[in-house]
Design an enzyme around this catalytic site. Structure first.
Site, PDB file in Angstrom:
ATOM      1  N   CYS A  67       0.783  -1.227   0.000  1.00 24.96           N
ATOM      2  CA  CYS A  67       0.000   0.000   0.000  1.00 24.96           C
ATOM      3  C   CYS A  67       0.822   1.289   0.000  1.00 24.96           C
ATOM      4  O   CYS A  67       0.831   2.050  -0.958  1.00 24.96           O
ATOM      5  CB  CYS A  67      -0.943   0.005   1.204  1.00 24.96           C
ATOM      6  SG  CYS A  67      -1.858  -1.537   1.422  1.00 24.96           S
ATOM      7  N   LYS A 115      -9.010   7.818   2.356  1.00 24.78           N
ATOM      8  CA  LYS A 115      -7.717   7.200   2.627  1.00 24.78           C
ATOM      9  C   LYS A 115      -6.621   7.754   1.727  1.00 24.78           C
ATOM     10  O   LYS A 115      -6.795   7.847   0.514  1.00 24.78           O
ATOM     11  CB  LYS A 115      -7.829   5.688   2.436  1.00 24.78           C
ATOM     12  CG  LYS A 115      -6.633   4.917   2.930  1.00 24.78           C
ATOM     13  CD  LYS A 115      -6.974   3.446   3.043  1.00 24.78           C
ATOM     14  CE  LYS A 115      -5.832   2.693   3.685  1.00 24.78           C
ATOM     15  NZ  LYS A 115      -6.218   1.323   4.041  1.00 24.78           N
ATOM     16  N   ASP A 278      -3.405   0.658  -6.490  1.00 27.69           N
ATOM     17  CA  ASP A 278      -2.080   0.693  -5.878  1.00 27.69           C
ATOM     18  C   ASP A 278      -1.386  -0.667  -5.977  1.00 27.69           C
ATOM     19  O   ASP A 278      -0.165  -0.746  -6.010  1.00 27.69           O
ATOM     20  CB  ASP A 278      -2.147   1.167  -4.423  1.00 27.69           C
ATOM     21  CG  ASP A 278      -3.062   0.311  -3.569  1.00 27.69           C
ATOM     22  OD1 ASP A 278      -3.840  -0.479  -4.126  1.00 27.69           O
ATOM     23  OD2 ASP A 278      -2.999   0.447  -2.335  1.00 27.69           O
ATOM     24  N   HIS A 279      -2.128  -1.739  -5.995  1.00 28.11           N
ATOM     25  CA  HIS A 279      -1.581  -3.086  -6.169  1.00 28.11           C
ATOM     26  C   HIS A 279      -2.738  -4.061  -6.309  1.00 28.11           C
ATOM     27  O   HIS A 279      -3.908  -3.677  -6.212  1.00 28.11           O
ATOM     28  CB  HIS A 279      -0.686  -3.499  -4.990  1.00 28.11           C
ATOM     29  CG  HIS A 279      -1.370  -3.408  -3.659  1.00 28.11           C
ATOM     30  ND1 HIS A 279      -2.336  -4.288  -3.255  1.00 28.11           N
ATOM     31  CD2 HIS A 279      -1.246  -2.505  -2.657  1.00 28.11           C
ATOM     32  CE1 HIS A 279      -2.769  -3.956  -2.053  1.00 28.11           C
ATOM     33  NE2 HIS A 279      -2.121  -2.863  -1.670  1.00 28.11           N
TER      34      HIS A 279
END
Length: 501
Positions: A67, A115, A278-279
Site C-alpha cells: 500500500c 484514505k 495501488d496493487h
C-alpha cells in the site's frame, strides 16, 4: 485475506474559462479482473462504460506491491528506492511536494477525502518488527483467517459504511462546492474497500479481520461465481471468488455514483476520469495470500483514462506504471514537468493527436520497474517488466536465484525459464542493474531495518523479549526465548557482506 484497498481521485479543471475537465482516479486491485477477456461474464456497466469511452492500459503495474510504498510512488512520480519508501510505515516525508501540491501552486482548488496512506499507513508494532527482522529465522504463526459478517438484509447496499460516507462527502462537494468554483480544481477520494474490517474480539495479537457483506451482494454474485473460467483455472477458492466478485460489484456501484453525479451536473462530457490501483492481491494464486509479490495477481493493476481528448474504446499494450500518474496529472493541467521524474505522461498513449500538441521530450522506455522491501519476505525483490519478459531478481542477485517468465506464452507464470535461457536472463539482469544498483539498495534496506529495530529495542529496554513474545504472530518465541534472543543478537552483530556494498 483481501488486504488491498481502494482509492478514488477525481478533479475538476477549468481551462481558460472555456470548458471543465475533471480528473478522477479510483484505485482497486488486480488489473486482470477488470480487463481480462474471461471476466466479461461479470457485468460491470460503469467500468465498462469507462472502457468504451476511454483508453484501457492492459499492462499497468505497481512500482511496489504494497500500500504505502506504492502510493508514495504514485504521488511523487519517483521509484521506491529514490524516496526510500521501504515499507507501510515509511513513505514520503509529510511535507513532500506531490502532484496535487504542484497543481495547487498553479491555481487549482484541491480537496482530499478518505484514505491517503502515502506518508504512512496505520500499522502495528507487529508489522514493524516483522519488517525490520525479516532476516531473522523466526517461526511465525499463520495469520488468523477472516471472519464473515453476513448482514441478513436483502436491501443493504452500503455495507462499507466508512467508504460510503466519504463517497457522499465527495459527491456533496461536487454538488455544492466544485460546481460553483471559478478556478480549476482537483478532488481526491480514497476508499478502504476491499480491506476487511479488524475483528475487535480477536485483537491485534491474532491478526484476524472481518469481511462485511449482505444478502443484497450475495444475490448479485450467486449467478456468476462458478461461471468464470478464468477464476476456476487459477484455482481460487469459492470464498475468495465470492469476495472478488462482491468487491467488483461494490466498486462498480461507487464508480457509478460518481459518474452519474458528474452527468447530472453537466460535467461528464467535460471530465477526464482516471481509474487505477495501488496493487493487486494474490487470492491464493501460487498458493499465496496478500500482495507483496511480483506475480501478476499482485503487481498488475487496472488503469483507465476517459474524457475529452482521450481516445475512445482504445487498448494500449505498452507497459506503464504508477509513477506515470504524476506527470500525467501535470500534463493534463498544462504544467511543465520536472526533469527528475521516474515516470512519463500517459497522454501521448491515450489522447487524440489533435489534442496532444505538447512536444514529448523523452521517449517512454520499453520497461517498468517494481521493487519490494517490506515484511513477509526475507529478501528485497526487483522486477523488470518488458513487453514479453518479466525478470525478477532478489536481494544481491546471487543469494536467491532469479526468475524469468515469458508472459506471452506463460501468462500464469508457472514456468521459471531463467536457467533455460541464460543469455536472456543475463541481458535483463544487466538492464536492471543499469536502472538501479539493486545490491546497493538491498544493503541500504538491511541497514535501515537494523537501525530501526535497535532504536525500538532501546526504547523498550530489557523487556523487549517479552514484548516480541506477545506480538501478533510470535507465539513460538514463548517456547524458547533464549534461542530467538540469540538469533536477534547474531543478526545485529553480523556485518553486511561486501557484495552488497
Amino acid at each position: 485475506l483481501w488486504l488491498y484497498y481502494i482509492s478514488l481521485i477525481c478533479g475538476l479543471i477549468l481551462d481558460n474559462m472555456i470548458y471543465h475537465r475533471a480528473v478522477e482516479l479510483i484505485i482497486i486491485g488486480d488489473g486482470r479482473l477488470t480487463f481480462h477477456p474471461g471476466s466479461q461474464v461479470v457485468k460491470l456497466p460503469f467500468i465498462n462504460f469507462m472502457k468504451t469511452y476511454g483508453t484501457s492500459f492492459l499492462n499497468a503495474y505497481t512500482n511496489s506491491p504494497i500500500c504505502c510504498p506504492s502510493r508514495a510512488a504514485m504521488w511523487s512520480g519517483l521509484f521506491t528506492h529514490l524516496t526510500e519508501s521501504w515499507n507501510n510505515f515509511k513513505g514520503l516525508d509529510p511535507n513532500y511536494t506531490t502532484w496535487m501540491d504542484v497543481m495547487e501552486e498553479h491555481g487549482y482548488q484541491t480537496q482530499k477525502f478518505g484514505k491517503l496512506d502515502y506518508t504512512s499507513g496505520h500499522h502495528s508494532i507487529s508489522n514493524r518488527v516483522e519488517a525490520w527482522t525479516r532476516d531473522v529465522a523466526f517461526l511465525l504463526r499463520q495469520e488468523g483467517r477472516p471472519v464473515v459478517n453476513l448482514i441478513p438484509n436483502k436491501a443493504k447496499e452500503r455495507v462499507m459504511e466508512a467508504d460510503w460516507r466519504n463517497t457522499d462527502r465527495a459527491i456533496n462537494w461536487l454538488r455544492k462546492e466544485a460546481i460553483n468554483y471559478t478556478k480549476p480544481f482537483v478532488l481526491y477520494l480514497g476508499l478502504n474497500l476491499p480491506h476487511p474490517y479488524p475483528s475487535p474480539s480477536s485483537g491485534e495479537n491474532f491478526g484476524s479481520s472481518t469481511f462485511h457483506t449482505s444478502l443484497f451482494w450475495l444475490k448479485k454474485v450467486k449467478n456468476h461465481i462458478f461461471k468464470i473460467d478464468w477464476f476456476n483455472k487459477n484455482h481460487r477458492s469459492s470464498f475468495t471468488k465470492t469476495k472478488c466478485l462482491i468487491t467488483k460489484f461494490n466498486l462498480n456501484f461507487i464508480v457509478g455514483e460518481i459518474i452519474l453525479t458528474l452527468h447530472q451536473l453537466d460535467l461528464l462530457q467535460k471530465t477526464i476520469v482516471i481509474y487505477t490501483s495501488d496493487h493487486g492481491e494474490l487470492a491464493m494464486e501460487h498458493r499465496q495470500f496478500y500482495k507483496m509479490s511480483m506475480y501478476e495477481a499482485s503487481a498488475h493493476v487496472p488503469l483507465l483514462i476517459m474524457g475529452p481528448g482521450i481516445k475512445a474504446n482504445q487498448q494500449v499494450s505498452n507497459v506503464v506504471s504508477l509513477v506515470d500518474i504524476y506527470p500525467t496529472m501535470l500534463d493534463i493541467a498544462g504544467i511543465p514537468l520536472p526533469q527528475n521524474l521516474s515516470g512519463y505522461s500517459l497522454l501521448p498513449l491515450s489522447s487524440e493527436p489533435s489534442k496532444n500538441k505538447r512536444k514529448v521530450k523523452n521517449l517512454r522506455p520499453p520497461w517498468i520497474l517494481s521493487e519490494y522491501h517490506g515484511c513477509n519476505v526475507n529478501a528485497s525483490t526487483y522486477m523488470l517488466r518488458t513487453n514479453q519478459w518479466k525478470y525478477i531478481a532478489y536481494s544481491d542477485g546471487v543469494s536467491v536465484l532469479p526468475q524469468l517468465f515469458d508472459l506471452s506464452l506463460d501468462p500464469e507464470e508457472l514456468n521459471n525459464i531463467a536457467a533455460k535461457f541464460p543469455e536472456i536472463t543475463y541481458s535483463l539482469d544487466q538492464k536492471l542493474r543499469s536502472i538501479i544498483n539493486y545490491p546497493k539498495v538491498s544493503a541500504s534496506v538491511h541497514r535501515y531495518n537494523k537501525e530501526q529495530f535497535i532504536m525500538w529495542k532501546q526504547s523498550i529496554g530489557q523487556n523487549y523479549s517479552n514484548v516480541i513474545a506477545n506480538l501478533r504472530w510470535h507465539q513460538e518465541w514463548l517456547k524458547n526465548p533464549e534461542k530467538y534472543e540469540n538469533a536477534i543478537n547474531q543478526w545485529l552483530t553480523t556485518h553486511i557482506a561486501s557484495q552488497f556494498e
